[in-house]
Design a protein around this motif. Structure first.
Motif, PDB file in Angstrom:
ATOM      1  N   ASN A   1       0.827  -1.214   0.000  1.00 16.06           N
ATOM      2  CA  ASN A   1       0.000   0.000   0.000  1.00 16.06           C
ATOM      3  C   ASN A   1       0.859   1.262   0.000  1.00 16.06           C
ATOM      4  OD1 ASN A   1      -2.362  -1.472   0.005  1.00 16.06           O
ATOM      5  ND2 ASN A   1      -2.547  -1.463   2.236  1.00 16.06           N
ATOM      6  N   ASN A   2       1.924   1.258   0.796  1.00 17.59           N
ATOM      7  CA  ASN A   2       2.803   2.428   0.832  1.00 17.59           C
ATOM      8  C   ASN A   2       3.491   2.650  -0.510  1.00 17.59           C
ATOM      9  OD1 ASN A   2       2.133   2.911   3.452  1.00 17.59           O
ATOM     10  ND2 ASN A   2       3.984   2.020   4.321  1.00 17.59           N
ATOM     11  N   ARG A   3       3.866   1.567  -1.190  1.00 15.35           N
ATOM     12  CA  ARG A   3       4.482   1.704  -2.517  1.00 15.35           C
ATOM     13  C   ARG A   3       3.494   2.287  -3.513  1.00 15.35           C
ATOM     14  NH1 ARG A   3       7.279  -4.014  -2.563  1.00 15.35           N
ATOM     15  NH2 ARG A   3       5.112  -4.479  -2.693  1.00 15.35           N
ATOM     16  N   GLN A   4       2.234   1.845  -3.456  1.00 23.21           N
ATOM     17  CA  GLN A   4       1.234   2.371  -4.374  1.00 23.21           C
ATOM     18  C   GLN A   4       0.956   3.844  -4.110  1.00 23.21           C
ATOM     19  OE1 GLN A   4      -2.026  -0.355  -3.876  1.00 23.21           O
ATOM     20  NE2 GLN A   4      -1.292  -1.723  -5.482  1.00 23.21           N
ATOM     21  N   ILE A   5       0.890   4.217  -2.841  1.00 26.43           N
ATOM     22  CA  ILE A   5       0.673   5.622  -2.498  1.00 26.43           C
ATOM     23  C   ILE A   5       1.850   6.460  -2.969  1.00 26.43           C
ATOM     24  CG2 ILE A   5       0.512   7.231  -0.548  1.00 26.43           C
ATOM     25  CD1 ILE A   5      -1.128   5.027   0.899  1.00 26.43           C
TER      26      ILE A   5
END
Length: 144
Positions: free
Chosen positions: A66-70
């Motif tokens: 999720n952090n990578r996508q954000i």
């Protein structure tokens, strides 16, 4: 995973590591060969464990999915705003007033996405190549 060495064997190997080479060479050939083989196996075991610990540390520093996508969304948004200036100016010069902003943002977003994607692939490839070369070099240095 690598199987654990029993504590009594580990203690024995630690004692053997402390034997001076002069005493080791006075031992019978059969015993000396067994001790040297066991010490070499123990060194390889320690090297493998240290490599696993190193890669576990690297893995724990990575961002979650999720952090990578954000992060990727923020990079693409910032890139869209940055790269949209030239397409907006071109669209305004062509007389496409309302379409200038959307065309600029779309073009900037695509350019940013491809730039980010390709940069990530290249940097990942370089990092993997360097890690592989360093691991191979360490293993070759330890087997000599």
């Amino acid at each position: 995973m690598i199987p654990e060495i029993p504590p009594n064997r580990k203690d024995r190997l630690e004692r053997w590591l402390k034997i001076s080479p002069r005493i080791l060479f006075r031992m019978p050939d059969f015993d000396r060969a067994n001790i040297i083989a066991a010490i070499k196996e123990y060194a390889e075991y320690n090297l493998a464990n240290s490599q696993i610990a190193k890669y576990d540390a690297v893995r724990s520093r990575r961002l979650s999915r999720n952090n990578r996508q954000i992060t990727q969304f923020i990079v693409i948004l910032a890139g869209a705003l940055t790269f949209s200036v030239a397409p907006q100016l071109l669209a305004k010069q062509a007389g496409r007033g309302p379409w200038a902003i959307s065309a600029g943002l779309l073009g900037g977003g695509l350019a940013s996405f491809y730039a980010h994607s390709n940069a990530t692939k290249v940097l990942t490839g370089i990092k993997l190549k360097n890690s592989t070369q360093n691991t191979r070099k360490t293993i070759l240095d330890n087997t000599k």
